[in-house]
Design a protein around this motif. Structure first.
Motif, PDB file in Angstrom:
ATOM      1  N   ARG A  30       4.411 -15.946   2.124  1.00 12.32           N
ATOM      2  CA  ARG A  30       4.535 -14.513   1.840  1.00 12.32           C
ATOM      3  C   ARG A  30       4.859 -13.740   3.114  1.00 12.32           C
ATOM      4  O   ARG A  30       5.624 -12.784   3.097  1.00 12.32           O
ATOM      5  CB  ARG A  30       3.262 -13.977   1.195  1.00 12.32           C
ATOM      6  CG  ARG A  30       3.044 -14.455  -0.222  1.00 12.32           C
ATOM      7  CD  ARG A  30       1.835 -13.727  -0.810  1.00 12.32           C
ATOM      8  NE  ARG A  30       1.453 -14.237  -2.086  1.00 12.32           N
ATOM      9  CZ  ARG A  30       2.034 -13.925  -3.248  1.00 12.32           C
ATOM     10  NH1 ARG A  30       3.061 -13.097  -3.258  1.00 12.32           N
ATOM     11  NH2 ARG A  30       1.599 -14.429  -4.379  1.00 12.32           N
ATOM     12  N   THR A  35       6.653 -10.380   1.876  1.00 11.25           N
ATOM     13  CA  THR A  35       5.977  -9.869   0.685  1.00 11.25           C
ATOM     14  C   THR A  35       4.463  -9.850   0.829  1.00 11.25           C
ATOM     15  O   THR A  35       3.761  -9.457  -0.099  1.00 11.25           O
ATOM     16  CB  THR A  35       6.349 -10.707  -0.555  1.00 11.25           C
ATOM     17  OG1 THR A  35       5.936 -12.065  -0.342  1.00 11.25           O
ATOM     18  CG2 THR A  35       7.840 -10.646  -0.828  1.00 11.25           C
ATOM     19  N   PRO A  37       0.720  -9.040   3.206  1.00 16.90           N
ATOM     20  CA  PRO A  37       0.136  -7.859   3.836  1.00 16.90           C
ATOM     21  C   PRO A  37       0.646  -7.653   5.261  1.00 16.90           C
ATOM     22  O   PRO A  37       1.197  -8.575   5.877  1.00 16.90           O
ATOM     23  CB  PRO A  37      -1.367  -8.168   3.838  1.00 16.90           C
ATOM     24  CG  PRO A  37      -1.469  -9.639   3.769  1.00 16.90           C
ATOM     25  CD  PRO A  37      -0.266 -10.108   3.013  1.00 16.90           C
ATOM     26  N   ARG A  38       0.443  -6.451   5.766  1.00 13.55           N
ATOM     27  CA  ARG A  38       0.799  -6.141   7.155  1.00 13.55           C
ATOM     28  C   ARG A  38      -0.030  -7.039   8.073  1.00 13.55           C
ATOM     29  O   ARG A  38      -1.155  -7.385   7.760  1.00 13.55           O
ATOM     30  CB  ARG A  38       0.519  -4.685   7.460  1.00 13.55           C
ATOM     31  CG  ARG A  38       1.413  -3.737   6.651  1.00 13.55           C
ATOM     32  CD  ARG A  38       1.083  -2.284   6.918  1.00 13.55           C
ATOM     33  NE  ARG A  38       1.168  -1.923   8.322  1.00 13.55           N
ATOM     34  CZ  ARG A  38       2.272  -1.494   8.933  1.00 13.55           C
ATOM     35  NH1 ARG A  38       3.379  -1.366   8.256  1.00 13.55           N
ATOM     36  NH2 ARG A  38       2.265  -1.200  10.203  1.00 13.55           N
ATOM     37  N   TYR A  48      -4.613 -10.664  10.874  1.00 11.24           N
ATOM     38  CA  TYR A  48      -4.671  -9.701   9.778  1.00 11.24           C
ATOM     39  C   TYR A  48      -5.954  -8.902   9.844  1.00 11.24           C
ATOM     40  O   TYR A  48      -7.024  -9.453  10.105  1.00 11.24           O
ATOM     41  CB  TYR A  48      -4.630 -10.439   8.425  1.00 11.24           C
ATOM     42  CG  TYR A  48      -3.376 -11.218   8.209  1.00 11.24           C
ATOM     43  CD1 TYR A  48      -2.337 -10.690   7.468  1.00 11.24           C
ATOM     44  CD2 TYR A  48      -3.217 -12.485   8.758  1.00 11.24           C
ATOM     45  CE1 TYR A  48      -1.161 -11.405   7.268  1.00 11.24           C
ATOM     46  CE2 TYR A  48      -2.048 -13.202   8.567  1.00 11.24           C
ATOM     47  CZ  TYR A  48      -1.031 -12.660   7.822  1.00 11.24           C
ATOM     48  OH  TYR A  48       0.120 -13.363   7.637  1.00 11.24           O
ATOM     49  N   ALA A  52      -6.344  -4.581   5.557  1.00 15.54           N
ATOM     50  CA  ALA A  52      -4.929  -4.687   5.177  1.00 15.54           C
ATOM     51  C   ALA A  52      -4.744  -5.724   4.076  1.00 15.54           C
ATOM     52  O   ALA A  52      -3.940  -5.524   3.159  1.00 15.54           O
ATOM     53  CB  ALA A  52      -4.077  -5.043   6.393  1.00 15.54           C
ATOM     54  N   GLU A  55      -6.179  -4.136   0.877  1.00 12.29           N
ATOM     55  CA  GLU A  55      -5.266  -3.081   0.413  1.00 12.29           C
ATOM     56  C   GLU A  55      -4.034  -3.695  -0.257  1.00 12.29           C
ATOM     57  O   GLU A  55      -3.579  -3.228  -1.299  1.00 12.29           O
ATOM     58  CB  GLU A  55      -4.853  -2.222   1.605  1.00 12.29           C
ATOM     59  CG  GLU A  55      -3.946  -1.075   1.264  1.00 12.29           C
ATOM     60  CD  GLU A  55      -3.593  -0.268   2.501  1.00 12.29           C
ATOM     61  OE1 GLU A  55      -2.391  -0.063   2.728  1.00 12.29           O
ATOM     62  OE2 GLU A  55      -4.516   0.133   3.237  1.00 12.29           O
ATOM     63  N   TRP A  56      -3.495  -4.752   0.340  1.00 11.59           N
ATOM     64  CA  TRP A  56      -2.345  -5.448  -0.229  1.00 11.59           C
ATOM     65  C   TRP A  56      -2.699  -6.034  -1.594  1.00 11.59           C
ATOM     66  O   TRP A  56      -1.933  -5.905  -2.544  1.00 11.59           O
ATOM     67  CB  TRP A  56      -1.891  -6.543   0.737  1.00 11.59           C
ATOM     68  CG  TRP A  56      -0.863  -7.461   0.181  1.00 11.59           C
ATOM     69  CD1 TRP A  56       0.476  -7.198   0.028  1.00 11.59           C
ATOM     70  CD2 TRP A  56      -1.066  -8.779  -0.296  1.00 11.59           C
ATOM     71  NE1 TRP A  56       1.110  -8.291  -0.510  1.00 11.59           N
ATOM     72  CE2 TRP A  56       0.186  -9.275  -0.720  1.00 11.59           C
ATOM     73  CE3 TRP A  56      -2.185  -9.601  -0.398  1.00 11.59           C
ATOM     74  CZ2 TRP A  56       0.332 -10.553  -1.241  1.00 11.59           C
ATOM     75  CZ3 TRP A  56      -2.027 -10.869  -0.912  1.00 11.59           C
ATOM     76  CH2 TRP A  56      -0.779 -11.327  -1.339  1.00 11.59           C
ATOM     77  N   SER A  59      -2.951  -3.313  -4.169  1.00 14.29           N
ATOM     78  CA  SER A  59      -1.665  -2.706  -4.509  1.00 14.29           C
ATOM     79  C   SER A  59      -0.979  -3.444  -5.655  1.00 14.29           C
ATOM     80  O   SER A  59      -0.052  -2.917  -6.250  1.00 14.29           O
ATOM     81  CB  SER A  59      -0.734  -2.693  -3.286  1.00 14.29           C
ATOM     82  OG  SER A  59      -0.239  -3.996  -3.004  1.00 14.29           O
ATOM     83  N   HIS A  60      -1.458  -4.629  -5.972  1.00 11.18           N
ATOM     84  CA  HIS A  60      -0.909  -5.426  -7.081  1.00 11.18           C
ATOM     85  C   HIS A  60      -1.729  -5.266  -8.357  1.00 11.18           C
ATOM     86  O   HIS A  60      -1.458  -5.936  -9.358  1.00 11.18           O
ATOM     87  CB  HIS A  60      -0.847  -6.903  -6.690  1.00 11.18           C
ATOM     88  CG  HIS A  60       0.183  -7.149  -5.635  1.00 11.18           C
ATOM     89  ND1 HIS A  60      -0.089  -7.038  -4.283  1.00 11.18           N
ATOM     90  CD2 HIS A  60       1.479  -7.478  -5.728  1.00 11.18           C
ATOM     91  CE1 HIS A  60       0.997  -7.299  -3.604  1.00 11.18           C
ATOM     92  NE2 HIS A  60       1.978  -7.576  -4.460  1.00 11.18           N
TER      93      HIS A  60
END
Length: 67
Positions: A30, A35, A37-38, A48, A52, A55-56, A59-60
């Motif tokens: 990913r 695709t 996370p930041r 990481y 983050a 949050e990633w 977001s899905h």
């Protein structure tokens, strides 16, 4: 810098994959695909923030019955 950033856990890629409940290989792919996370790039390492990764993941999130 926000206070949360100062206290946020920093995870290595295998640890972040565990948080995301994915295999390390899928998680790494990913990142390569752009695709995931930041992340922070420190030398050769991808690191990481725990926030983050969460949050990633959130977001899905989809409503029940949503496509």
């Amino acid at each position: 810098m926000a206070n949360q950033e100062l206290t946020d856990d920093i995870l290595r890629e295998p640890e972040a994959a565990v948080v995301a409940r994915e295999s390390a290989r899928t998680f790494r792919q990913r990142r390569y695909d752009g695709t995931g996370p930041r992340y922070l790039k420190i030398g050769a390492r991808a690191l990481y923030r725990r926030s983050a990764v969460l949050e990633w993941m959130y977001s899905h999130e989809r409503a029940s019955g949503a496509a």
